[in-house]
Design a protein around this motif. Structure first.
Motif, PDB file in Angstrom:
ATOM      1  N   ARG A   1      28.133  33.419  28.031  1.00 39.24           N
ATOM      2  CA  ARG A   1      28.854  32.185  27.700  1.00 39.24           C
ATOM      3  C   ARG A   1      30.047  32.476  26.794  1.00 39.24           C
ATOM      4  NH1 ARG A   1      23.618  30.043  27.028  1.00 39.24           N
ATOM      5  NH2 ARG A   1      23.854  30.107  24.746  1.00 39.24           N
ATOM      6  N   LYS A   2      29.862  33.370  25.830  1.00 38.08           N
ATOM      7  CA  LYS A   2      30.943  33.703  24.907  1.00 38.08           C
ATOM      8  C   LYS A   2      32.128  34.291  25.662  1.00 38.08           C
ATOM      9  CE  LYS A   2      30.998  33.738  20.951  1.00 38.08           C
ATOM     10  NZ  LYS A   2      31.585  32.809  19.939  1.00 38.08           N
ATOM     11  N   LEU A   3      31.863  35.197  26.604  1.00 37.13           N
ATOM     12  CA  LEU A   3      32.954  35.785  27.390  1.00 37.13           C
ATOM     13  C   LEU A   3      33.652  34.732  28.230  1.00 37.13           C
ATOM     14  CD1 LEU A   3      31.415  39.181  28.585  1.00 37.13           C
ATOM     15  CD2 LEU A   3      33.048  38.784  26.713  1.00 37.13           C
ATOM     16  N   LYS A   4      32.881  33.825  28.818  1.00 39.07           N
ATOM     17  CA  LYS A   4      33.477  32.777  29.633  1.00 39.07           C
ATOM     18  C   LYS A   4      34.325  31.829  28.783  1.00 39.07           C
ATOM     19  CE  LYS A   4      31.504  33.940  33.566  1.00 39.07           C
ATOM     20  NZ  LYS A   4      32.287  34.449  34.719  1.00 39.07           N
ATOM     21  N   GLU A   5      33.849  31.523  27.576  1.00 37.25           N
ATOM     22  CA  GLU A   5      34.627  30.653  26.675  1.00 37.25           C
ATOM     23  C   GLU A   5      35.960  31.290  26.308  1.00 37.25           C
ATOM     24  OE1 GLU A   5      31.986  30.146  23.413  1.00 37.25           O
ATOM     25  OE2 GLU A   5      30.624  28.795  24.482  1.00 37.25           O
ATOM     26  N   LEU A   6      35.992  32.620  26.243  1.00 32.86           N
ATOM     27  CA  LEU A   6      37.220  33.323  25.887  1.00 32.86           C
ATOM     28  C   LEU A   6      38.126  33.549  27.104  1.00 32.86           C
ATOM     29  CD1 LEU A   6      35.771  35.932  23.364  1.00 32.86           C
ATOM     30  CD2 LEU A   6      37.301  34.027  22.823  1.00 32.86           C
ATOM     31  N   GLY A   7      37.646  33.136  28.275  1.00 33.72           N
ATOM     32  CA  GLY A   7      38.486  33.181  29.459  1.00 33.72           C
ATOM     33  C   GLY A   7      38.286  34.372  30.360  1.00 33.72           C
ATOM     34  N   LEU A   8      37.184  35.115  30.188  1.00 35.92           N
ATOM     35  CA  LEU A   8      36.968  36.278  31.047  1.00 35.92           C
ATOM     36  C   LEU A   8      36.314  35.859  32.368  1.00 35.92           C
ATOM     37  CD1 LEU A   8      37.487  39.312  30.890  1.00 35.92           C
ATOM     38  CD2 LEU A   8      35.110  39.615  30.172  1.00 35.92           C
TER      39      LEU A   8
ATOM     40  N   VAL B   1      39.625  42.301  23.053  1.00 35.20           N
ATOM     41  CA  VAL B   1      39.062  43.006  24.206  1.00 35.20           C
ATOM     42  C   VAL B   1      39.212  42.164  25.465  1.00 35.20           C
ATOM     43  CG1 VAL B   1      36.884  43.770  25.237  1.00 35.20           C
ATOM     44  CG2 VAL B   1      37.468  44.460  22.909  1.00 35.20           C
ATOM     45  N   VAL B   2      38.876  40.880  25.372  1.00 39.83           N
ATOM     46  CA  VAL B   2      39.000  40.004  26.531  1.00 39.83           C
ATOM     47  C   VAL B   2      40.450  39.944  27.005  1.00 39.83           C
ATOM     48  CG1 VAL B   2      38.831  37.611  27.310  1.00 39.83           C
ATOM     49  CG2 VAL B   2      36.951  38.644  26.015  1.00 39.83           C
ATOM     50  N   ALA B   3      41.382  39.829  26.079  1.00 37.09           N
ATOM     51  CA  ALA B   3      42.800  39.795  26.457  1.00 37.09           C
ATOM     52  C   ALA B   3      43.207  41.090  27.152  1.00 37.09           C
ATOM     53  CB  ALA B   3      43.663  39.560  25.217  1.00 37.09           C
TER      54      ALA B   3
ATOM     55  N   LEU C   1      41.565  50.473  25.514  1.00 37.34           N
ATOM     56  CA  LEU C   1      41.710  49.824  26.813  1.00 37.34           C
ATOM     57  C   LEU C   1      43.139  49.913  27.329  1.00 37.34           C
ATOM     58  CD1 LEU C   1      39.457  46.702  26.222  1.00 37.34           C
ATOM     59  CD2 LEU C   1      39.130  48.411  28.027  1.00 37.34           C
ATOM     60  N   ALA C   2      44.100  49.919  26.412  1.00 37.81           N
ATOM     61  CA  ALA C   2      45.500  50.071  26.804  1.00 37.81           C
ATOM     62  C   ALA C   2      45.850  51.534  27.060  1.00 37.81           C
ATOM     63  CB  ALA C   2      46.408  49.492  25.722  1.00 37.81           C
TER      64      ALA C   2
ATOM     65  N   LEU D   1      41.418  42.885  28.988  1.00 35.72           N
ATOM     66  CA  LEU D   1      40.760  42.985  30.288  1.00 35.72           C
ATOM     67  C   LEU D   1      41.290  41.988  31.309  1.00 35.72           C
ATOM     68  CD1 LEU D   1      37.057  43.486  29.131  1.00 35.72           C
ATOM     69  CD2 LEU D   1      38.519  45.190  30.234  1.00 35.72           C
ATOM     70  N   ARG D   2      42.346  41.260  30.957  1.00 34.85           N
ATOM     71  CA  ARG D   2      42.854  40.227  31.867  1.00 34.85           C
ATOM     72  C   ARG D   2      43.195  40.798  33.244  1.00 34.85           C
ATOM     73  NH1 ARG D   2      41.199  35.872  29.173  1.00 34.85           N
ATOM     74  NH2 ARG D   2      42.346  35.401  27.271  1.00 34.85           N
ATOM     75  N   ASP D   3      43.800  41.992  33.273  1.00 39.96           N
ATOM     76  CA  ASP D   3      44.236  42.569  34.542  1.00 39.96           C
ATOM     77  C   ASP D   3      43.280  43.638  35.068  1.00 39.96           C
ATOM     78  OD1 ASP D   3      46.577  41.001  34.541  1.00 39.96           O
ATOM     79  OD2 ASP D   3      47.609  42.448  33.266  1.00 39.96           O
ATOM     80  N   TYR D   4      42.144  43.817  34.393  1.00 44.06           N
ATOM     81  CA  TYR D   4      41.175  44.826  34.815  1.00 44.06           C
ATOM     82  C   TYR D   4      40.462  44.367  36.085  1.00 44.06           C
ATOM     83  CZ  TYR D   4      36.753  47.413  34.828  1.00 44.06           C
ATOM     84  OH  TYR D   4      35.664  48.166  35.189  1.00 44.06           O
ATOM     85  N   GLU D   5      40.223  45.302  36.975  1.00 45.71           N
ATOM     86  CA  GLU D   5      39.462  45.025  38.190  1.00 45.71           C
ATOM     87  C   GLU D   5      38.274  45.969  38.252  1.00 45.71           C
ATOM     88  OE1 GLU D   5      41.837  45.080  41.691  1.00 45.71           O
ATOM     89  OE2 GLU D   5      43.019  43.331  41.097  1.00 45.71           O
ATOM     90  N   GLY D   6      37.098  45.412  38.493  1.00 42.72           N
ATOM     91  CA  GLY D   6      35.904  46.233  38.590  1.00 42.72           C
ATOM     92  C   GLY D   6      34.759  45.617  37.813  1.00 42.72           C
ATOM     93  N   TRP D   7      33.744  46.456  37.546  1.00 37.58           N
ATOM     94  CA  TRP D   7      32.554  46.001  36.848  1.00 37.58           C
ATOM     95  C   TRP D   7      32.736  46.005  35.343  1.00 37.58           C
ATOM     96  CZ3 TRP D   7      28.793  43.275  38.607  1.00 37.58           C
ATOM     97  CH2 TRP D   7      28.352  43.397  39.924  1.00 37.58           C
TER      98      TRP D   7
END
Length: 269
Positions: A262-269, A226-228, A180-181, A230-236
């Motif tokens: 729910r898991k993604l939302k709990e991790l802040g996505l 992975v969630v971290a 991702l980086a 994607l913090r600045d990712y834009e799109g689907w």
């Protein structure tokens, strides 16, 4: 801005025979779970005029070898569905290879004519752009583009963006967080998928039946990483959990997809 979708492949809809869920039931389940969108699935499965508030995130189409008919049919379908603020992403699938399907994740045997394949990918990408869509190449176990080195080579030979699938990359020896980086400038869509390397036994179908693609957080994927990333990712972002419905209760599949969001939302996505 980023939006999160799910996909019919999570429900085994691509399998032969009667789908485990009617399209309207699947759409209702994803809408109720709180997803923003849905992937296309097999052409003709979804009623694109009745998506219960979901937007269309994209859909798989094989890289055309000769005719653009299948690609054009998919793009025609895209035009019949709500999608704003992001247009659906055509995910171009490399050809499957029986020997790789039988022993996925090892990158063997290798594809030999990279120049011809890259030309096919580029032609398909150009066709998508002529129609107003930005495509992404979907690397996949059992297919001609599987390993990190093969992804890198394809990116060097074309200007197509990448549909980064965390589960398929993980089982092919890649590091999704690093990818991702490293490929951030070329990523056009992300499929968030967990996987268990302990279940890599047999061919790809056997692995799927054994549950190699686990619910999020239950496999080997560094999901917080992975969630971290994607913090600045834009799109689907498309949540997927490829499965064989004959091995799972439909109610459990539906529950898993709600839990994955729910898991993604709990991790802040």
């Amino acid at each position: 801005m980023r939006l999160i979708a799910n996909a019919p492949v999570s429900f085994g809809v691509f399998e032969p025979g009667q789908p485990p869920l009617a399209a309207e039931e699947l759409v209702a389940a994803l809408s109720e779970a709180g997803y923003d969108g849905i992937d296309l699935g097999p052409l003709g499965y979804l009623d694109l005029g009745r998506l219960a508030g979901l937007r269309l995130a994209g859909g798989w189409v094989d890289v055309p070898e000769e005719s653009f008919d299948d690609l054009d049919a998919t793009l025609d379908a895209f035009g019949r569905a709500p999608s704003a603020p992001f247009r659906p992403v055509p995910t171009l699938g490399p050809p499957s290879m029986p020997a790789r399907f039988a022993r996925p994740g090892h990158g063997e045997p290798e594809m030999t004519d990279w120049a011809a394949f890259a030309a096919q990918v580029q032609a398909a990408a150009d066709r998508c752009r002529e129609r107003g869509y930005e495509p992404a190449l979907h690397h996949h176990l059992g297919h001609a583009v599987e390993t990190p080195d093969e992804i890198e080579r394809l990116l060097e030979l074309t200007d197509v963006k990448l549909c980064l699938d965390t589960g398929h990359l993980l089982l092919a020896g890649g590091d999704p967080v690093k990818a991702l980086a490293d490929w951030s400038e070329r990523i056009g869509q992300v499929h968030v998928k967990d996987a268990s390397s302990a279940l890599m036994n047999g061919d790809l179908r056997s692995m799927m039946g054994a549950g190699v693609f686990t619910p999020l957080g239950e496999g080997d994927l560094d999901l917080p990483g992975v969630v971290a990333a994607l913090r600045d990712y834009e799109g689907w972002i498309v949540v997927e959990q490829d499965t064989l419905p004959a091995h799972r209760r439909t109610a459990d599949i539906v529950a898993d997809q709600a839990a994955n969001l729910r898991k993604l939302k709990e991790l802040g996505l």
